[in-house]
Design an enzyme around this catalytic site. Structure first.
Site, PDB file in Angstrom:
ATOM      1  NE  ARG A 241       7.678  21.408   3.000  1.00 40.98           N
ATOM      2  CZ  ARG A 241       9.004  21.701   3.297  1.00 40.98           C
ATOM      3  NH1 ARG A 241       9.862  22.073   2.160  1.00 40.98           N
ATOM      4  NH2 ARG A 241       9.453  21.805   4.405  1.00 40.98           N
TER       5      ARG A 241
ATOM      6  CG  HIS B 220      -8.231   4.006   1.073  1.00 44.77           C
ATOM      7  ND1 HIS B 220      -8.464   4.000   2.630  1.00 44.77           N
ATOM      8  CD2 HIS B 220      -9.332   4.527   0.878  1.00 44.77           C
ATOM      9  CE1 HIS B 220      -9.818   4.339   2.866  1.00 44.77           C
ATOM     10  NE2 HIS B 220     -10.329   4.572   1.838  1.00 44.77           N
TER      11      HIS B 220
ATOM     12  CG  ASP C 155      -3.062   4.727   0.775  1.00 45.49           C
ATOM     13  OD1 ASP C 155      -3.394   4.543  -0.303  1.00 45.49           O
ATOM     14  OD2 ASP C 155      -3.739   4.238   1.495  1.00 45.49           O
ATOM     15  CG  HIS C 156       0.755   6.271   4.809  1.00 46.00           C
ATOM     16  ND1 HIS C 156      -0.240   7.429   4.966  1.00 46.00           N
ATOM     17  CD2 HIS C 156       0.257   5.187   5.217  1.00 46.00           C
ATOM     18  CE1 HIS C 156      -1.118   6.849   5.686  1.00 46.00           C
ATOM     19  NE2 HIS C 156      -1.123   5.379   5.620  1.00 46.00           N
TER      20      HIS C 156
ATOM     21  NE  ARG D  56      -9.315   8.497   4.548  1.00 49.07           N
ATOM     22  CZ  ARG D  56      -9.732   7.464   5.573  1.00 49.07           C
ATOM     23  NH1 ARG D  56      -9.089   6.485   5.854  1.00 49.07           N
ATOM     24  NH2 ARG D  56     -10.598   7.737   6.446  1.00 49.07           N
TER      25      ARG D  56
ATOM     26  CG  HIS E 125      -5.394  -1.513   9.233  1.00 53.74           C
ATOM     27  ND1 HIS E 125      -4.991  -0.729  10.494  1.00 53.74           N
ATOM     28  CD2 HIS E 125      -6.021  -0.617   8.725  1.00 53.74           C
ATOM     29  CE1 HIS E 125      -5.437   0.589  10.465  1.00 53.74           C
ATOM     30  NE2 HIS E 125      -5.831   0.625   9.448  1.00 53.74           N
ATOM     31  N   GLY E 126      -1.990  -2.556   9.952  1.00 52.02           N
ATOM     32  CA  GLY E 126      -1.110  -2.522  11.083  1.00 52.02           C
ATOM     33  C   GLY E 126       0.062  -3.617  11.204  1.00 52.02           C
TER      34      GLY E 126
ATOM     35  N   GLY F 125       1.156  -1.242   4.242  1.00 48.35           N
ATOM     36  CA  GLY F 125       1.526  -0.005   4.167  1.00 48.35           C
ATOM     37  C   GLY F 125       2.366   1.011   4.930  1.00 48.35           C
TER      38      GLY F 125
ATOM     39  CD  GLU G 106      -7.105  -6.330   3.214  1.00 48.69           C
ATOM     40  OE1 GLU G 106      -7.088  -6.337   1.998  1.00 48.69           O
ATOM     41  OE2 GLU G 106      -6.484  -5.478   3.801  1.00 48.69           O
TER      42      GLU G 106
ATOM     43  CG  ASN H 131      -1.828   1.208   1.382  1.00 50.20           C
ATOM     44  OD1 ASN H 131      -1.407   2.342   1.097  1.00 50.20           O
ATOM     45  ND2 ASN H 131      -3.162   0.830   1.799  1.00 50.20           N
TER      46      ASN H 131
ATOM     47  CB  THR I  84      -5.571   4.554   9.416  1.00 48.48           C
ATOM     48  OG1 THR I  84      -5.663   3.551   8.674  1.00 48.48           O
ATOM     49  CG2 THR I  84      -5.574   4.109  11.097  1.00 48.48           C
ATOM     50  CB  THR I  85      -9.617   1.739   7.515  1.00 50.18           C
ATOM     51  OG1 THR I  85      -9.199   2.330   6.128  1.00 50.18           O
ATOM     52  CG2 THR I  85     -11.035   1.199   7.258  1.00 50.18           C
TER      53      THR I  85
ATOM     54  NE  ARG J 223      -7.478  11.411   5.857  1.00 50.61           N
ATOM     55  CZ  ARG J 223      -7.872  10.841   6.766  1.00 50.61           C
ATOM     56  NH1 ARG J 223      -7.266   9.856   7.317  1.00 50.61           N
ATOM     57  NH2 ARG J 223      -9.211  10.910   7.115  1.00 50.61           N
ATOM     58  CG  HIS J 224      -3.539   8.768   1.670  1.00 49.23           C
ATOM     59  ND1 HIS J 224      -4.439   8.112   0.849  1.00 49.23           N
ATOM     60  CD2 HIS J 224      -3.871   8.430   3.001  1.00 49.23           C
ATOM     61  CE1 HIS J 224      -5.267   7.369   1.675  1.00 49.23           C
ATOM     62  NE2 HIS J 224      -4.941   7.440   2.835  1.00 49.23           N
TER      63      HIS J 224
ATOM     64  CD  GLU K  83      -7.206  -0.364   0.995  1.00 53.13           C
ATOM     65  OE1 GLU K  83      -7.337   0.726   1.726  1.00 53.13           O
ATOM     66  OE2 GLU K  83      -6.136  -1.001   1.495  1.00 53.13           O
TER      67      GLU K  83
HETATM   68  N1  PXP Z   1      -5.783  -2.921   4.288  1.00 55.98           N
HETATM   69  C1  PXP Z   1      -6.766  -2.193   4.055  1.00 55.98           C
HETATM   70  C2  PXP Z   1      -8.351  -2.586   3.732  1.00 55.98           C
HETATM   71  C3  PXP Z   1      -6.532  -0.797   4.670  1.00 55.98           C
HETATM   72  O1  PXP Z   1      -7.752   0.039   4.896  1.00 55.98           O
HETATM   73  C4  PXP Z   1      -5.253  -0.432   4.915  1.00 55.98           C
HETATM   74  C5  PXP Z   1      -5.264   0.766   5.551  1.00 55.98           C
HETATM   75  O2  PXP Z   1      -5.230   1.711   4.367  1.00 55.98           O
HETATM   76  C6  PXP Z   1      -4.461  -1.429   4.880  1.00 55.98           C
HETATM   77  C7  PXP Z   1      -4.764  -2.803   4.477  1.00 55.98           C
HETATM   78  C8  PXP Z   1      -2.956  -1.272   5.337  1.00 55.98           C
HETATM   79  O3  PXP Z   1      -2.875  -0.941   6.623  1.00 55.98           O
HETATM   80  P1  PXP Z   1      -1.212  -0.477   7.070  1.00 55.98           P
HETATM   81  O4  PXP Z   1      -1.034   0.952   6.286  1.00 55.98           O
HETATM   82  O5  PXP Z   1      -1.586  -0.293   8.463  1.00 55.98           O
HETATM   83  O6  PXP Z   1      -0.355  -1.486   6.701  1.00 55.98           O
END
Ligand code: PXP
Length: 251
Positions: free
Chosen positions: A20, A45, A11-12, A47, A196-197, A218, A153, A9, A102-103, A51-52, A72
């Protein structure tokens, strides 16, 4: 043992870019580096508050990457239109609250059944593989089947947070919940992903569940990239997942 795919992922990378303005760092470049380093797919994702990731990032990702794109999104009409025009390999439907960082939880697939049904159907008709981001609960899995989603998921956030906070008993209970849900998903004929996480340690552990075929990761990977570079961060994650899978196979 089934192989375990790594969805990175990005996103970040966009979060840092947006801090910036301007174009750098480019999430598409990050996606290409991640794929080169062993990612099996790219997750992003879009959103509602942008935001990202932004609309244009999704289009550029689809046009540039050689591996599957997992889009996503919240189940809204606007996101559905964008997803249908981008035509990603997969869409993961997630809940979205504007105020969350976050989600925070899984989709309410039981209460939101009627709302979700046309989204799953329309994406499916367009040839998009639909995944539902859910809590590791039997009722949610059964609702996913009834909705006609081929993939779920499992939300690993509660487990990861418990371990991060040193709450061993809660961590063990959440791990057991994930394990039971992964087995149940397979029993119901659902393809099972998780995310996630996750970090190296938790990815290694969850890689031991043979029913899980994809992890989406991510924030931790992008954070590690600050210290070791993105390619190395992805390679280390791949190695952790392979070790976890192999250890479970040996057990
Ligand atoms: N899976 C889903 C469905 C998510 O919404 C996210 C966060 O955007 C992730 C995985 C990845 O989570 P993390 O960024 O905490 O690894």
């Amino acid at each position: 043992m089934t192989t375990l795919r790594l969805g990175v992922n990005i996103d970040h990378v966009a979060t840092v870019r947006n801090a910036r303005g301007g174009a750098r760092p480019d999430p598409v470049r990050a996606a290409l580096v991640a794929i080169e380093a062993g990612a099996d797919g790219i997750t992003a994702h879009l959103r509602e508050d942008r935001r990202h990731i932004r609309d244009d990032d999704m289009k550029r990702l689809k046009a540039s990457i050689s591996k599957p794109l997992n889009f996503e999104m919240a189940a809204t009409e606007q996101m559905l239109d964008i997803a249908l025009s981008v035509a990603p390999h997969a869409c993961c439907l997630v809940p979205e609250k504007r105020t969350e960082r976050t989600t925070e939880g899984g989709l309410d697939v039981v209460g939101g059944f009627g709302h979700l049904k046309p989204f799953v159907a329309e994406l499916g008709r367009a040839g998009v593989r639909v995944s539902l981001f859910i809590e590791p609960e039997t009722e949610a899995l059964e609702a996913a089947v009834a909705l006609g989603a081929p993939v779920v998921e499992l939300h690993t956030g509660a487990w990861c947070h418990a371990l991060e906070n040193g709450e061993q008993a809660r961590g063990a209970a959440e791990f057991a919940r994930l394990s039971a849900a992964a087995r149940k998903a397979a029993e119901l004929g659902l393809e099972c992903h998780a995310g996630h996480g996750l970090d190296f340690d938790t990815a290694r552990l969850i890689a031991g569940f043979p029913e899980i075929v994809e992890l989406n990761i991510g924030h931790f990977l992008i954070g590690e990239a600050i210290f070791v570079g993105l390619a190395e961060s992805v390679r280390m994650m791949r190695k952790a997942m392979d070790e976890g899978r192999a250890a479970a196979g040996d057990a």
